[in-house]
Design a protein around this motif. Sequence first.
Motif, PDB file in Angstrom:
ATOM      1  N   LEU A   1     -10.130  -2.222 -13.713  1.00 42.68           N
ATOM      2  CA  LEU A   1     -10.752  -1.484 -12.610  1.00 42.68           C
ATOM      3  C   LEU A   1     -11.560  -2.310 -11.631  1.00 42.68           C
TER       4      LEU A   1
ATOM      5  N   ARG B   1     -18.407  -5.149  -1.301  1.00 44.10           N
ATOM      6  CA  ARG B   1     -17.394  -6.165  -1.056  1.00 44.10           C
ATOM      7  C   ARG B   1     -17.770  -7.011   0.146  1.00 44.10           C
TER       8      ARG B   1
ATOM      9  N   THR C   1       4.579   0.335  -5.038  1.00 37.36           N
ATOM     10  CA  THR C   1       3.361  -0.477  -5.037  1.00 37.36           C
ATOM     11  C   THR C   1       3.575  -1.888  -5.572  1.00 37.36           C
TER      12      THR C   1
ATOM     13  N   SER D   1      -0.599  -0.213 -13.704  1.00 39.15           N
ATOM     14  CA  SER D   1      -1.695  -0.587 -14.590  1.00 39.15           C
ATOM     15  C   SER D   1      -1.215  -0.521 -16.038  1.00 39.15           C
TER      16      SER D   1
ATOM     17  N   ARG E   1       0.834  -1.194   0.000  1.00 35.75           N
ATOM     18  CA  ARG E   1       0.000   0.000   0.000  1.00 35.75           C
ATOM     19  C   ARG E   1       0.870   1.245   0.000  1.00 35.75           C
TER      20      ARG E   1
ATOM     21  N   GLU F   1     -10.899  -4.226  -9.227  1.00 32.92           N
ATOM     22  CA  GLU F   1     -10.486  -4.178  -7.826  1.00 32.92           C
ATOM     23  C   GLU F   1     -10.971  -2.894  -7.158  1.00 32.92           C
ATOM     24  N   THR F   2     -11.119  -1.854  -7.958  1.00 32.19           N
ATOM     25  CA  THR F   2     -11.542  -0.556  -7.427  1.00 32.19           C
ATOM     26  C   THR F   2     -13.056  -0.404  -7.426  1.00 32.19           C
ATOM     27  N   ILE F   3     -13.700  -0.938  -8.467  1.00 32.42           N
ATOM     28  CA  ILE F   3     -15.148  -0.775  -8.631  1.00 32.42           C
ATOM     29  C   ILE F   3     -15.801  -2.149  -8.743  1.00 32.42           C
TER      30      ILE F   3
END
Length: 200
Positions: free
Chosen positions: A125, A196, A65, A69, A4, A127-129
């Motif tokens: 995306l 989630r 990180t 991407s 992170r 993992e984010t959305i």
Amino acid sequence: MAGRINPVVKAALEWGPIAAFFLGYVKLKDQVFTLGGTDYTGFIVVTAAFIPLMVISTGLLWWLTGKLSRMQVATVVLVVVFGGLSVWLNDERFFKMKPTMIYLLFGGLLGLGLLRGQSWLKIVLEETIPMQPEGWMILTRRVTAFFFALAVANEAVWRTMSTDAWVNFKTFGLPLAIFAFFMAQGGVFKRYGYERKDGA
């Protein structure tokens, strides 16, 4: 070091080079630099500085990180290629074409996925959305059209307006347009999104 990353550090690495380009252009736009008997405008000099700055910031993001991407990799490659052409040929038009190439590339790839009945945007995306497959297909069609529209807009601006106008468009107009576009997709996120279950 992978893992992170502090959101402030991440934002600084992602947006810092763009902010530095804008500030450098504002400071040097009216100056001409003679190197090796060749005159270079402030725009070209700032572009030459932006390229390694973009590479370094992207490299730091990867180091901190452990991943990048596909969009980040493609962007830095196109910055090096088109920025390098502008500096090498002393022609600012190549760097101005760079956003067009980026959006055509992304739109073309997403469109190819759609032709195959797949949402490649989901791969980038998800993992984010978190969202249902139907939602991803709707969003992908809209993003594909939006990317092509941005490519057309960039071409229209740099070909018909001043360099000042293009720099402002690139620095402020494009990010605001992208932000507004995704904000406008709230209905899709609300209808097809799901929470989630892993507590993330």
